[in-house]
Enzyme design. Structure first.
Site, PDB file in Angstrom:
ATOM      1  N   CYS A   1       9.501   1.889   3.386  1.00 47.02           N
ATOM      2  CA  CYS A   1      10.494   0.843   3.673  1.00 47.02           C
ATOM      3  C   CYS A   1      11.875   1.449   3.774  1.00 47.02           C
ATOM      4  CB  CYS A   1      10.471  -0.226   2.600  1.00 47.02           C
ATOM      5  SG  CYS A   1      11.047   0.390   1.038  1.00 47.02           S
TER       6      CYS A   1
ATOM      7  N   GLU B   1      -4.935  -3.826  -1.848  1.00 47.02           N
ATOM      8  CA  GLU B   1      -6.380  -3.591  -1.819  1.00 47.02           C
ATOM      9  C   GLU B   1      -6.724  -2.381  -0.948  1.00 47.02           C
ATOM     10  OE1 GLU B   1      -4.541  -5.911  -0.514  1.00 47.02           O
ATOM     11  OE2 GLU B   1      -5.554  -7.186   0.943  1.00 47.02           O
ATOM     12  N   ARG B   2      -5.699  -1.794  -0.282  1.00 45.52           N
ATOM     13  CA  ARG B   2      -6.002  -0.659   0.588  1.00 45.52           C
ATOM     14  C   ARG B   2      -6.026   0.665  -0.166  1.00 45.52           C
ATOM     15  NH1 ARG B   2      -2.255  -1.927   5.708  1.00 45.52           N
ATOM     16  NH2 ARG B   2      -1.346  -3.617   4.515  1.00 45.52           N
TER      17      ARG B   2
ATOM     18  N   PHE C   1       0.813  -1.226   0.000  1.00 43.66           N
ATOM     19  CA  PHE C   1       0.000   0.000   0.000  1.00 43.66           C
ATOM     20  C   PHE C   1       0.841   1.268   0.000  1.00 43.66           C
ATOM     21  CE2 PHE C   1       0.981   0.012   4.527  1.00 43.66           C
ATOM     22  CZ  PHE C   1       1.040   1.367   4.816  1.00 43.66           C
TER      23      PHE C   1
ATOM     24  N   LYS D   1      -1.268  -6.913  -9.316  1.00 43.36           N
ATOM     25  CA  LYS D   1      -2.200  -7.087  -8.194  1.00 43.36           C
ATOM     26  C   LYS D   1      -1.767  -6.062  -7.144  1.00 43.36           C
ATOM     27  CE  LYS D   1      -2.966  -8.390  -4.505  1.00 43.36           C
ATOM     28  NZ  LYS D   1      -3.386  -7.437  -3.428  1.00 43.36           N
TER      29      LYS D   1
ATOM     30  N   SER E   1       5.446  -6.947   3.181  1.00 47.28           N
ATOM     31  CA  SER E   1       6.069  -7.280   4.465  1.00 47.28           C
ATOM     32  C   SER E   1       6.827  -8.616   4.353  1.00 47.28           C
ATOM     33  CB  SER E   1       5.000  -7.339   5.551  1.00 47.28           C
ATOM     34  OG  SER E   1       3.975  -8.208   5.149  1.00 47.28           O
TER      35      SER E   1
ATOM     36  N   GLU F   1       9.501  -4.438  12.748  1.00 51.29           N
ATOM     37  CA  GLU F   1       9.166  -3.220  11.994  1.00 51.29           C
ATOM     38  C   GLU F   1       7.864  -2.641  12.546  1.00 51.29           C
ATOM     39  OE1 GLU F   1       7.772  -3.864   7.923  1.00 51.29           O
ATOM     40  OE2 GLU F   1       8.966  -2.149   7.280  1.00 51.29           O
TER      41      GLU F   1
HETATM   42  P1  NAD Z   1       1.622  -6.587   2.950  1.00 50.38           P
HETATM   43  O1  NAD Z   1       2.662  -7.645   3.022  1.00 50.38           O
HETATM   44  O2  NAD Z   1       0.505  -6.617   3.921  1.00 50.38           O
HETATM   45  O3  NAD Z   1       0.923  -6.608   1.507  1.00 50.38           O
HETATM   46  C1  NAD Z   1       1.679  -6.637   0.323  1.00 50.38           C
HETATM   47  C2  NAD Z   1       0.879  -7.386  -0.739  1.00 50.38           C
HETATM   48  O4  NAD Z   1       0.678  -8.726  -0.304  1.00 50.38           O
HETATM   49  C3  NAD Z   1      -0.503  -6.775  -0.983  1.00 50.38           C
HETATM   50  O5  NAD Z   1      -0.747  -6.753  -2.360  1.00 50.38           O
HETATM   51  C4  NAD Z   1      -1.425  -7.721  -0.246  1.00 50.38           C
HETATM   52  O6  NAD Z   1      -2.698  -7.834  -0.852  1.00 50.38           O
HETATM   53  C5  NAD Z   1      -0.704  -9.051  -0.307  1.00 50.38           C
HETATM   54  N1  NAD Z   1      -0.969  -9.890   0.855  1.00 50.38           N
HETATM   55  C6  NAD Z   1      -1.269  -9.476   2.120  1.00 50.38           C
HETATM   56  N2  NAD Z   1      -1.462 -10.537   2.932  1.00 50.38           N
HETATM   57  C7  NAD Z   1      -1.279 -11.641   2.173  1.00 50.38           C
HETATM   58  C8  NAD Z   1      -1.328 -13.049   2.455  1.00 50.38           C
HETATM   59  N3  NAD Z   1      -1.610 -13.517   3.677  1.00 50.38           N
HETATM   60  N4  NAD Z   1      -1.081 -13.896   1.452  1.00 50.38           N
HETATM   61  C9  NAD Z   1      -0.787 -13.451   0.221  1.00 50.38           C
HETATM   62  N5  NAD Z   1      -0.726 -12.131  -0.101  1.00 50.38           N
HETATM   63  C10 NAD Z   1      -0.962 -11.230   0.868  1.00 50.38           C
HETATM   64  O7  NAD Z   1       2.405  -5.183   2.984  1.00 50.38           O
HETATM   65  P2  NAD Z   1       1.788  -3.723   3.113  1.00 50.38           P
HETATM   66  O8  NAD Z   1       1.307  -3.526   4.502  1.00 50.38           O
HETATM   67  O9  NAD Z   1       0.862  -3.446   1.984  1.00 50.38           O
HETATM   68  O10 NAD Z   1       3.099  -2.839   2.872  1.00 50.38           O
HETATM   69  C11 NAD Z   1       3.983  -2.489   3.887  1.00 50.38           C
HETATM   70  C12 NAD Z   1       5.157  -3.450   3.940  1.00 50.38           C
HETATM   71  O11 NAD Z   1       5.866  -3.447   2.706  1.00 50.38           O
HETATM   72  C13 NAD Z   1       6.183  -3.033   4.976  1.00 50.38           C
HETATM   73  O12 NAD Z   1       6.655  -4.192   5.607  1.00 50.38           O
HETATM   74  C14 NAD Z   1       7.283  -2.374   4.158  1.00 50.38           C
HETATM   75  O13 NAD Z   1       8.552  -2.365   4.747  1.00 50.38           O
HETATM   76  C15 NAD Z   1       7.250  -3.225   2.935  1.00 50.38           C
HETATM   77  N6  NAD Z   1       7.856  -2.553   1.808  1.00 50.38           N
HETATM   78  C16 NAD Z   1       9.062  -3.021   1.365  1.00 50.38           C
HETATM   79  C17 NAD Z   1       9.692  -2.386   0.311  1.00 50.38           C
HETATM   80  C18 NAD Z   1      11.008  -2.890  -0.193  1.00 50.38           C
HETATM   81  O14 NAD Z   1      11.364  -2.565  -1.305  1.00 50.38           O
HETATM   82  N7  NAD Z   1      11.746  -3.681   0.563  1.00 50.38           N
HETATM   83  C19 NAD Z   1       9.089  -1.280  -0.303  1.00 50.38           C
HETATM   84  C20 NAD Z   1       7.855  -0.849   0.169  1.00 50.38           C
HETATM   85  C21 NAD Z   1       7.241  -1.500   1.229  1.00 50.38           C
END
Ligand code: NAD
Length: 502
Positions: free
Chosen positions: A284, A179-180, A152, A176, A229, A386
């Protein structure tokens, strides 16, 4: 009478796809109200997108790279023309302030600019006369259908990191998004169509785990790029790889800023305030851990940080004077606040408490005030994990070696920064620190688009970074041709030993 919510639909072959059965709420983080509902797609929706991609991709791959680059140029112009509209839309679902939303779009656009040079990066390699009458050349070919799953916190930049390059090199891309805050990715797909990409080349399917699993298991999807994450990144990496796909999966972060005794503390405080609290810490590459080296540095830094943090202005995302806006959801707000309580319980010193922050007129918004902890120690859970909110933790180090060890031993290894006037210390630090991206007097060392982005340890699974030449490598496969054009005077003898050029 309640008004019907706006529906956010997929973008499959240029159309919204079949009516959804399940929906997710999309909030306005400023007011706390649900402002729209997003379709949560199924494997059947994905099948439609894959079929459209299969129809479109061979002709797109056969289009010469200069023509594909022209689409990228037009896309860039369209994004620039729609910058204001996109930034407002992005900010309304994410909560980041409008100037920061423009930065999100701009950083993605820089990858599109890199992708405009695709004819150059696809030129391949050639060796004339590798053996008698033998030439060898290699080319990079697209994989076919590839997918991206995005978080998100950068709903414009991260999709563009991925599809900018994937499409330019000749793939069809299925996105994909989170969804937020799903609206901007849909607008990007619309603008890509307007720029001249055929239907089926950039599609958006919304959803949650069900859609992610369908993507990971689909035999026609050759590669998956994921950002989110760490636990989910690890899951995506394992399941995608088990299905035979190429996977890169970027995860979470806990970036440290090391402050050496000789650093310019006024500059450091202003850098850290922006890097720790900008976008409410939902980056991140945020800097949520500051490590002053030596007691004197710690005392002086703390003295300067307290008023600087006190002067931060938290406001609605449309307030041009706000330094940062609300966090993305009520659930995320309560997660951050529970980490603050955990820090207190673990024995860290809570210097500034951002809990219970209420913005007048927006009492139900998802705001969290800036928070500062001192005397945080490496054993604490709040240090190891985090938080992803406007919470800065100070961990005091006795020496340069102690400071260097902290990010090195931390489970995450995304980014790190050192603030110093000493070139030798900076050089030593950059060479020895066990982290993927390093800033020297640069608090958020996000590499430019023509370099590559990627952390180490639990911050990335897979071995290819995002964008730059690593992105080109991820979204293409290499074919190497060894050719000989006999002049008709051959002996006709068979070779039963491995041919060598010796
Ligand atoms: P998230 O992991 O909750 O979601 C990321 C994606 O995974 C979304 O599209 C979501 O729909 C999907 N997802 C969520 N739960 C899932 C599950 N149980 N099974 C399969 N898919 C699932 O992350 P977020 O809260 O949207 O974003 C924040 C996180 O992203 C933080 O941890 C941040 O550090 C990380 N991030 C990392 C980078 C990097 O380049 N390392 C860059 C930006 C954000």
């Amino acid at each position: 009478m309640a008004t019907a919510l706006r529906d956010i639909s997929h973008k499959i072959a240029g159309a919204p796809g079949a009516p959804a059965i399940r929906f997710g709420d999309v909030f306005d983080p400023n007011s706390g109200r649900v402002q729209a509902r997003v379709a949560l797609g199924t494997a059947t929706d994905l099948e439609h997108a894959v079929a459209a991609a299969q129809n479109a991709q061979p002709a797109w791959a056969a289009t010469n790279p200069q023509r594909r680059a022209r689409v990228m140029f037009r896309f860039k112009e369209l994004i620039e023309r729609h910058m204001e509209e996109l930034a407002i839309l992005l900010s309304s679902e994410h909560g980041k302030v409008i100037a920061d939303a423009k930065g999100d779009i701009q950083r993605g656009l820089e990858v599109i600019e890199f992708a405009c040079g695709v004819p150059h990066v696809l030129k391949g390699e050639y060796t004339q006369g590798a053996g008698p009458g033998i030439d060898v050349y290699s080319m990079r070919q697209p994989l076919g259908i590839v997918a991206g799953i995005t978080p998100f916190n950068f709903p414009a930049m991260i999709p563009m990191w991925m599809f900018g390059i994937a499409i330019a090199v000749g793939n069809a891309f299925i996105l994909k998004p989170s969804e937020r805050d799903p609206s901007v990715p849909v607008r990007l797909a619309e603008l890509m169509l307007e720029a001249g990409a055929p239907e089926g080349i950039l599609q958006v399917v919304h959803g949650d785990k069900e859609m992610v699993d369908a993507i990971l298991d689909h035999p026609e999807i050759r590669a998956v790029s994921f950002v989110g994450s760490s636990d989910i990144a690890h899951y995506v990496y394992q399941r995608g790889a088990a299905a035979g796909k190429r996977v890169q999966a970027m995860g979470g972060a806990k970036n440290h800023g090391i402050v050496m005794p000789d650093a310019d503390l006024d500059q450091v405080v202003s850098d850290i305030a922006g890097a720790a609290f900008g976008s409410a810490g939902e980056r991140c590459m945020a800097l949520p851990v500051v490590v002053p080296v030596g007691e004197k540095t710690a005392i002086a830094l703390r003295e300067k940080l307290i008023p600087a943090i006190g002067a931060l202005r938290v406001g609605v995302s449309t307030d041009p004077d706000a330094h940062y806006g609300p966090v993305v959801t009520a659930a995320h707000k309560s997660k951050i606040e529970s980490y603050i309580q955990m820090g207190v319980d673990e024995g860290a010193e809570l210097v500034i408490d951002g809990r219970g922050f209420r913005l007048q007129g927006h009492e139900e918004g998802f705001f969290v005030g800036p928070t500062l902890f001192d005397r945080v120690t490496p054993a604490m859970r709040t240090y190891q994990e985090e938080i992803f909110g406007p919470v800065l933790q100070m961990v005091r180090a006795d020496s340069f070696e102690d400071a260097l060890r902290l990010p090195g031993e931390h489970p995450y290894g995304n980014g790190v920064a050192i603030f110093t006037r000493n070139g030798h210390a900076a050089r030593e630090f950059a060479a020895r620190v066990n982290v993927g991206m390093v800033g020297i007097n640069v608090p958020i060392p996000v590499p430019v688009a023509y370099h590559t982005f990627g952390g180490w340890k639990r911050s990335a699974f897979g071995d290819t970074n995002q964008h730059g030449m690593e992105g080109v490598k991820f979204f293409t496969k290499v074919k190497t041709v060894t050719q000989r054009w006999p002049d008709g005077g051959g002996t006709g003898d068979s070779a039963f030993i491995i041919p060598t050029m010796g």
